[in-house]
Design a protein around this motif. Sequence first.
Motif, PDB file in Angstrom:
ATOM      1  N   THR A 134      -5.396 -12.254 -12.995  1.00 25.48           N
ATOM      2  CA  THR A 134      -4.437 -12.106 -12.278  1.00 25.48           C
ATOM      3  C   THR A 134      -3.875 -13.725 -11.355  1.00 25.48           C
ATOM      4  O   THR A 134      -2.516 -13.036 -10.895  1.00 25.48           O
ATOM      5  N   THR A 184       8.130  -9.221  -9.026  1.00 24.71           N
ATOM      6  CA  THR A 184       6.251  -9.504  -9.221  1.00 24.71           C
ATOM      7  C   THR A 184       5.437 -11.432  -9.264  1.00 24.71           C
ATOM      8  O   THR A 184       5.005 -11.966  -8.648  1.00 24.71           O
ATOM      9  N   VAL A 223       1.293 -12.418  -3.944  1.00 23.56           N
ATOM     10  CA  VAL A 223       0.471 -11.372  -3.310  1.00 23.56           C
ATOM     11  C   VAL A 223       0.566  -9.574  -2.810  1.00 23.56           C
ATOM     12  O   VAL A 223      -0.155  -8.677  -2.563  1.00 23.56           O
ATOM     13  N   THR A 224       1.623 -10.075  -2.135  1.00 22.91           N
ATOM     14  CA  THR A 224       2.154  -8.920  -1.375  1.00 22.91           C
ATOM     15  C   THR A 224       3.236  -7.500  -2.094  1.00 22.91           C
ATOM     16  O   THR A 224       3.521  -7.064  -1.651  1.00 22.91           O
ATOM     17  N   TYR A 250       3.315  -6.093  -8.950  1.00 22.61           N
ATOM     18  CA  TYR A 250       2.181  -6.732  -9.379  1.00 22.61           C
ATOM     19  C   TYR A 250       0.966  -6.535  -9.099  1.00 22.61           C
ATOM     20  O   TYR A 250      -0.030  -6.109  -9.761  1.00 22.61           O
ATOM     21  N   ARG A 251       0.918  -5.362  -8.199  1.00 19.87           N
ATOM     22  CA  ARG A 251      -0.934  -5.033  -7.788  1.00 19.87           C
ATOM     23  C   ARG A 251      -0.986  -4.271  -8.561  1.00 19.87           C
ATOM     24  O   ARG A 251      -2.217  -3.310  -8.567  1.00 19.87           O
ATOM     25  N   GLU A 252      -0.066  -3.473  -8.371  1.00 20.94           N
ATOM     26  CA  GLU A 252      -0.279  -2.096  -9.665  1.00 20.94           C
ATOM     27  C   GLU A 252      -0.959  -3.013 -11.187  1.00 20.94           C
ATOM     28  O   GLU A 252      -1.738  -2.395 -11.259  1.00 20.94           O
ATOM     29  N   CYS A 279      -2.348  -5.068 -11.033  1.00 19.14           N
ATOM     30  CA  CYS A 279      -3.526  -5.894 -10.887  1.00 19.14           C
ATOM     31  C   CYS A 279      -4.430  -5.123 -10.954  1.00 19.14           C
ATOM     32  O   CYS A 279      -5.867  -5.581 -11.519  1.00 19.14           O
ATOM     33  N   HIS A 280      -4.061  -3.594 -10.398  1.00 23.24           N
ATOM     34  CA  HIS A 280      -5.206  -2.727 -10.521  1.00 23.24           C
ATOM     35  C   HIS A 280      -5.102  -2.156 -11.859  1.00 23.24           C
ATOM     36  O   HIS A 280      -7.138  -2.556 -12.493  1.00 23.24           O
ATOM     37  N   TYR A 302      -5.123  -7.831  -1.069  1.00 21.15           N
ATOM     38  CA  TYR A 302      -5.442  -7.889  -2.581  1.00 21.15           C
ATOM     39  C   TYR A 302      -6.387  -7.766  -3.403  1.00 21.15           C
ATOM     40  O   TYR A 302      -6.464  -7.237  -4.375  1.00 21.15           O
ATOM     41  N   ASN A 330      -7.741  -4.491  -3.496  1.00 22.96           N
ATOM     42  CA  ASN A 330      -7.300  -3.540  -4.776  1.00 22.96           C
ATOM     43  C   ASN A 330      -7.722  -4.165  -5.905  1.00 22.96           C
ATOM     44  O   ASN A 330      -7.675  -2.455  -6.650  1.00 22.96           O
ATOM     45  N   GLN A 331      -8.283  -5.210  -6.380  1.00 24.76           N
ATOM     46  CA  GLN A 331      -8.941  -4.917  -7.643  1.00 24.76           C
ATOM     47  C   GLN A 331     -10.711  -4.530  -7.780  1.00 24.76           C
ATOM     48  O   GLN A 331     -10.942  -4.366  -8.554  1.00 24.76           O
TER      49      GLN A 331
END
Length: 702
Positions: A118, A132, A152-153, A157-159, A161-162, A261, A264-265
């Motif tokens: 990521t 993102t 990172v916020t 993007y977090r989705e 990364c998840h 962040y 989340n992973q």
Amino acid sequence: MTCTRFGRWLVAAVLTLIAAGLWQQSSADSPVQPPPTQLPGHNALLMGTDWYPEQWPEERWEIDLQMMEDAHLNVARIAEFAWSTMEPAQGNYKFDWLERAIRQAEKHHIAIVLGTPTAAPPAWLTQRYPDTLRVESNGRPVAHGNRAHGSVTSLTYREFCHQIAEQMAKRFGKDPNVVGWQIDNEYGYGMMSYDSDTRQMFQQWLKTKYKTLDALNQHWTTSYWSQTYDNWEEIPIPVGENNPGLMMDWQRFTTYAWTSYQQNQIDAMRPHAAPQQFITGNFMGYGFDPIDHFVITKPLTFVAWDDYVGTGHLDPDTNGISHDAMRGLKRENIWVIETQPGFVNWASVNNSLDKGEVRAMAWHDVGHGADEVSYWQWRSALNGQEEIHGALVGPDGKPEPLLPEVAQTAKEFADLQGVFRDTRVVSDVALLQDYESRWAINWQKHTEKYDQFAILKSYYHALRAISQSIDIVSPDVSLDQYKLVVAPDLNVIPQERAQHLEDYVKNGGHLVLGPRSGLKDQFNGLIPIRQPGYLAEALGGQVEQYYALEKTIPASGSLGTGEVSVWAEFLKTTPPDAEVLLRYGKSNGWLDEQPAIVTRKYGRGRITYIGGVLSDGLVGAAAQWMTKSSGISPAFGRVPDGIEVCRRIGPRGAVYVLINFGGEKRSVTLPHAMQSLLEQREVSQVELPQYGVAVLADTKAN
Ligand code: GLA
């Protein structure tokens, strides 16, 4: 069960445990839990490399893995930049190549650490979903083509990364050759996105924290310069100088952003990853401070860090501080998951470490608590920003001159794993470090010459020369195991922290506070009591005034004679039992003849305040006094200058690692005969050439 039958059963049970390798002799002060950094079924000391199979044709993999095995390497970290190979188009996951790489590594007894990719989102992602991309403080999104460009916020993007982390864990979470995971890479150097969504998140975070604007306005003293906020939406992201309370909270929000962040992973992977697979991150040592590492490392299995020298040569104090600080984050052994294969490509002068220095550095890592050392990287990509970085294998696929030295060290690690099993660094002395204090001082240095690292290092150097082992820990952890605790510049001491430190002293510890201690509260505001604030009463003294110095001033007292430079605070004592150890000489009139160091017995312990930045000689004298009055003796015994002593303690006694960082050959006389493990014989004296290493088992230590 009769006694005899029970006795026989007990013997049988112990024999079974011994056979299973689960029994270990324990003594009162021996740690019984294996360090999480030592993996069941693997060597206690590991050595590895960072390998990028996606950059090479598959036919080459076998050759590389065979070369790694021949070099006694037993770990490879892979995939942390391979997003575009693992997911070449949205939702089209391609893991078969990775599976083949992992299986092939397994054949060569090379365990795999998988990195989530990521830190380098692919072009299809950032171009189709522009939110993102990180937005810089000037309002412009970063261009694709480098790394750490994801925001990172960004929830989008977090989705993504998840999803990639989850898919990887679903596929490899039960893989017997995958020992653990690294999330992202160096956490994007802590960089934040300055977009409007992030600003709203920050405002929401503040709302949750303060509940009312009245509380926020009060704690930040916003009546100053008409900063009062009537609406949460008015609060900015600080760029450059701003209200100290706002800046402190933005930095805490930065920590929160990266920690969530990361979480989340972890949440994506943990349900699919076998419990024995660790999850870590690769941090960047003491010097990297935009994120509060005590907070972000909490959910990780252990701390791993990237240890680079850059220009010049290994300075055992600078490197030792980073090791000890990284080890102090979770108070557990560490991994050096990346280190310098001779030279880098990003320093001002990318000189190479000397012949022998890479091996000495690896043993320095182990001495300070590392259970794995891994070289970045195996072989440079034929193109890309890091084409001319050091590597173990050249562009022609043949070994670089350094590889035999690494192979020798890896063989030594493999041979000595038994004695390092379950060993840890144990110290009588702790230095305190606190990210919030570091930020607070750096934002209001008052003199550009104030160098927190240099001050920490001066105490580290002097104290380590005497004690030969130091921990660097948070002020908020239990300190009872330490005879001496030194806080070189603990600026932020809110009431609760003060109480905790005072209790340590009351219970028999010796707390030494350096200049600038106890000036600020948790809002980065001034405490309305003279320094050291809530600890002034225990000290029986207070700072009357602080001064940024234009030039050095003399100082003398029972500690000897020397100089104070950069910063000086003069103290006033009240109770008769507060002793003055040093006074300033002629200076600006205000400081002349005033107390510079004050100490007082308090409860069953002692509290000391050092008001100035002392010259090396005075730091040395102070260290002598502190260690003597706290009953601290060297871990090993006297050694010649230039010899670094490290000690790890385990159920079978102590293991010493001695390294010669002095330029000349040195002869070290041992306090008593020990087993020299690299030479396989008992010795009472060792001869160490420059960068020479001795590993000594001392079974008498327990
Ligand atoms: C960092 C990164 C690696 C690599 C090295 C080069 O530590 O994590 O990916 O770029 O630097 O020194």
